[in-house]
Design an enzyme around this catalytic site. Structure first.
Site, PDB file in Angstrom:
ATOM      1  N   HIS A   1     -23.277 -19.112  -6.316  1.00 51.35           N
ATOM      2  CA  HIS A   1     -23.613 -19.244  -7.838  1.00 51.35           C
ATOM      3  C   HIS A   1     -22.839 -20.195  -8.707  1.00 51.35           C
ATOM      4  O   HIS A   1     -23.384 -20.280  -9.965  1.00 51.35           O
ATOM      5  CB  HIS A   1     -23.080 -17.701  -8.329  1.00 51.35           C
ATOM      6  CG  HIS A   1     -21.825 -17.509  -8.453  1.00 51.35           C
ATOM      7  ND1 HIS A   1     -20.988 -17.283  -7.608  1.00 51.35           N
ATOM      8  CD2 HIS A   1     -21.059 -17.519  -9.741  1.00 51.35           C
ATOM      9  CE1 HIS A   1     -19.673 -17.260  -8.211  1.00 51.35           C
ATOM     10  NE2 HIS A   1     -19.903 -17.311  -9.564  1.00 51.35           N
TER      11      HIS A   1
HETATM   12  C1  UD1 Z   1     -19.726 -15.834 -14.514  1.00 55.90           C
HETATM   13  C2  UD1 Z   1     -18.229 -16.503 -14.511  1.00 55.90           C
HETATM   14  C3  UD1 Z   1     -17.880 -16.865 -13.247  1.00 55.90           C
HETATM   15  C4  UD1 Z   1     -18.013 -15.743 -12.056  1.00 55.90           C
HETATM   16  C5  UD1 Z   1     -19.158 -15.129 -12.287  1.00 55.90           C
HETATM   17  C6  UD1 Z   1     -19.565 -13.820 -11.165  1.00 55.90           C
HETATM   18  C7  UD1 Z   1     -17.703 -17.725 -16.705  1.00 55.90           C
HETATM   19  C8  UD1 Z   1     -17.581 -19.153 -17.255  1.00 55.90           C
HETATM   20  N1  UD1 Z   1     -18.268 -17.807 -15.388  1.00 55.90           N
HETATM   21  O1  UD1 Z   1     -20.764 -16.845 -14.051  1.00 55.90           O
HETATM   22  O2  UD1 Z   1     -16.507 -17.387 -13.219  1.00 55.90           O
HETATM   23  O3  UD1 Z   1     -17.651 -16.072 -10.791  1.00 55.90           O
HETATM   24  O4  UD1 Z   1     -19.899 -14.758 -13.503  1.00 55.90           O
HETATM   25  O5  UD1 Z   1     -20.993 -13.485 -11.301  1.00 55.90           O
HETATM   26  O6  UD1 Z   1     -17.479 -16.869 -17.270  1.00 55.90           O
HETATM   27  N2  UD1 Z   1     -27.054 -12.366 -15.892  1.00 55.90           N
HETATM   28  C9  UD1 Z   1     -27.942 -11.654 -15.447  1.00 55.90           C
HETATM   29  N3  UD1 Z   1     -27.377 -10.470 -15.530  1.00 55.90           N
HETATM   30  C10 UD1 Z   1     -25.868 -10.080 -16.100  1.00 55.90           C
HETATM   31  C11 UD1 Z   1     -25.419 -11.229 -16.260  1.00 55.90           C
HETATM   32  C12 UD1 Z   1     -25.798 -12.420 -16.257  1.00 55.90           C
HETATM   33  O7  UD1 Z   1     -29.267 -11.750 -15.273  1.00 55.90           O
HETATM   34  O8  UD1 Z   1     -25.622  -9.056 -15.919  1.00 55.90           O
HETATM   35  C13 UD1 Z   1     -27.807 -14.038 -15.864  1.00 55.90           C
HETATM   36  C14 UD1 Z   1     -27.925 -14.663 -17.251  1.00 55.90           C
HETATM   37  O9  UD1 Z   1     -29.203 -14.814 -17.467  1.00 55.90           O
HETATM   38  C15 UD1 Z   1     -26.844 -15.739 -17.416  1.00 55.90           C
HETATM   39  C16 UD1 Z   1     -26.661 -16.237 -16.025  1.00 55.90           C
HETATM   40  O10 UD1 Z   1     -27.105 -15.038 -15.231  1.00 55.90           O
HETATM   41  O11 UD1 Z   1     -27.629 -16.851 -18.011  1.00 55.90           O
HETATM   42  C17 UD1 Z   1     -25.507 -16.607 -15.797  1.00 55.90           C
HETATM   43  O12 UD1 Z   1     -24.338 -15.406 -16.375  1.00 55.90           O
HETATM   44  P1  UD1 Z   1     -22.967 -16.219 -16.924  1.00 55.90           P
HETATM   45  O13 UD1 Z   1     -22.204 -14.820 -17.551  1.00 55.90           O
HETATM   46  O14 UD1 Z   1     -23.298 -16.874 -17.991  1.00 55.90           O
HETATM   47  O15 UD1 Z   1     -22.178 -16.591 -15.714  1.00 55.90           O
HETATM   48  P2  UD1 Z   1     -22.159 -16.628 -14.471  1.00 55.90           P
HETATM   49  O16 UD1 Z   1     -22.779 -17.696 -13.556  1.00 55.90           O
HETATM   50  O17 UD1 Z   1     -22.561 -15.149 -14.030  1.00 55.90           O
END
Ligand code: UD1
Length: 429
Positions: free
Chosen positions: A239
């Site tokens: 991811h």
């Molecule tokens: C975040 C953390 C990363 C961690 C990861 C675990 C930061 C900078 N990054 O990255 O360190 O390893 O979480 O998952 O904080 N989304 C969903 N459902 C959710 C949450 C997110 O669909 O419940 C989607 C969103 O549309 C979002 C994307 O996943 O755009 C990424 O989520 P985000 O929290 O921005 O970062 P991660 O890549 O999950």
């Protein structure tokens, strides 16, 4: 003492749960022994759990609360997704209101996600009164460094450490890194790893998961008295933006896994970011998917591309722990999984150029493969050949980290309150 703990994203939940359990344990002990005997440890603590809502859906957040027996958050900021700046800013604005209302003595932030930095930064600049009172900022999992500042998490780690008052470190490299950055040694405590506290607490319970049956990973064991045995399989997570946000980087990694997929089924619980990229880059066929409909299904067995890949939604804590425990090999770009596989004695290949968790390589089961397909293939081949892994837990990864943290918090709080009282007494004389 009022302790406020912040969680926001998936990797925070298993790090925070043991701290909350240790607070509850402390309170139960105090109630059983009777409070008010004047000892510094004889007072109960009030705990407030704040969820920023960085991760918000059932797969990424909800299921972890039930699996880890976390209490319902007292306060939910509901920030959701956004760019780094937008997400961090939204958390900061909302968290400032919470701090000014609750005025906790201690703010605990864990890990390295945007919620960690956002809340630490607010606490560092807050002032509860004209005397400038503020909470003790406590960073759990301090000192880890990848030395790669293109990783958002590295920025979050460095900045959080430098505004924190108490830094709880999981491995020796963390002590060294903080010392090299000039952080005062009296702020730093090597306590072990709260994520491993969770792993040791829930390792047996993970056996109640039915995920292996659901994914068809149990086979008839003819030479084993006719019972069911677990098939040999690999577990994959990807991811990191650097691995999945660029089509050719992502494809290169999938190519590196071709040989593995030819030999063993690969279970791939797919992160929302990664799922979106698969569709955006048109990589469905590489994962053996037939378009968007298949990508949405709960568990889709593939036919083409990487052979024998089993795609699932992101899994809950117990299901994923069960899959890790029984995997023949784990391939990942996650930080925490490098530590969990080390503790479980499962061979791990990390698809990154660097790791902030060197202990998992020095004395664990992890190898750093880089992100080039030839290197990934070589590392996978070597790790596949391992028949038995020694289960040597790194120093202090013994399930007691959260208790050590609570002991330090009690000591620090009482030192702070006694020095405040003596200042008041001096002013009265
Ligand atoms: C975040 C953390 C990363 C961690 C990861 C675990 C930061 C900078 N990054 O990255 O360190 O390893 O979480 O998952 O904080 N989304 C969903 N459902 C959710 C949450 C997110 O669909 O419940 C989607 C969103 O549309 C979002 C994307 O996943 O755009 C990424 O989520 P985000 O929290 O921005 O970062 P991660 O890549 O999950």
């Amino acid at each position: 003492m009022i302790i406020l703990t912040v969680v926001g994203a998936r990797p925070n939940f298993m790090k925070a749960a043991p701290i909350i359990a240790a607070i509850n344990e402390h309170n139960e002990k105090v109630s059983a022994n009777g409070a008010g005997r004047g000892e510094r440890s004889a007072q109960t603590m009030r705990h407030i759990l704040v969820h920023t809502g960085q991760h918000y859906d059932e797969f990424m957040s909800g299921s972890f609360f039930s699996d880890l027996k976390l209490p319902k958050p007292d306060i939910h900021l509901g920030v959701g997704s956004g760019s780094h700046a937008a997400q961090t800013a939204k958390i900061m604005k909302k968290f400032e209101v919470v701090l000014l209302t609750e005025k906790p003595d201690v703010v605990v932030v864990v890990g390295d996600v945007n919620s960690t930095l956002a809340c630490a930064l607010v606490a560092a600049k807050i002032s509860f009164d004209s005397a400038g009172s503020k909470p003790v900022i406590t960073h759990v999992e301090a000192g880890l460094r990848s030395f790669d500042r293109s990783m958002p998490e590295e920025i979050n780690r460095i900045l959080t450490d430098h505004v924190s008052d108490l830094l709880f470190v999981t491995e020796q490299s963390g002590l060294q890194n903080l010392q090299n950055e000039g952080i005062s040694p009296d702020k730093i405590h090597f306590v072990g790893n709260t994520m491993i506290d969770s792993l040791l607490t829930f390792k047996e319970k993970a056996e109640t998961s039915i995920i292996l049956d659901k994914l068809g990973l149990r086979a008839n064991a003819a030479n084993n008295g006719g019972g069911m045995s677990i098939s040999r399989y690999a577990l994959l997570t990807l991811h990191r933006p650097s691995n999945v946000d660029n089509r050719s980087a992502f494809l290169n990694i999938l190519d590196g896994l071709e040989e593995l997929a030819a030999d063993w089924p690969i279970v791939f619980p797919i992160h929302p970011r990664t799922r979106r990229r698969v569709q955006e880059f048109g990589l469905q066929s590489q994962l053996g998917l037939n378009g968007a409909a298949a990508a949405k299904s709960d568990a889709a067995r593939s036919g083409g591309g990487l052979r024998n890949i089993i795609l699932t939604e992101p899994l809950g804590y117990l299901d994923f722990l069960c899959l890790m425990k029984h995997a023949a090999l784990v391939v990942t770009d996650s930080g925490g999984i490098q530590e969990e596989t080390t503790c479980l004695g499962i061979p791990c290949v990390t698809v990154r150029e660097c790791t902030e968790r060197p202990i998992t390589i020095e004395s664990g089961t992890n190898v750093l493969a880089g992100t080039q397909k030839e290197k990934i293939r070589g590392a996978v081949r070597r790790q596949m050949a391992i028949k038995y892994c020694d289960q040597r837990a790194p120093e202090k990864w013994d399930g007691q980290a959260a208790r050590r943290i609570i002991d330090v918090l009690i000591g620090t709080y009482h030192a702070k309150t006694s020095s405040q009282q003596s200042l008041i007494l001096q002013a009265c004389v």
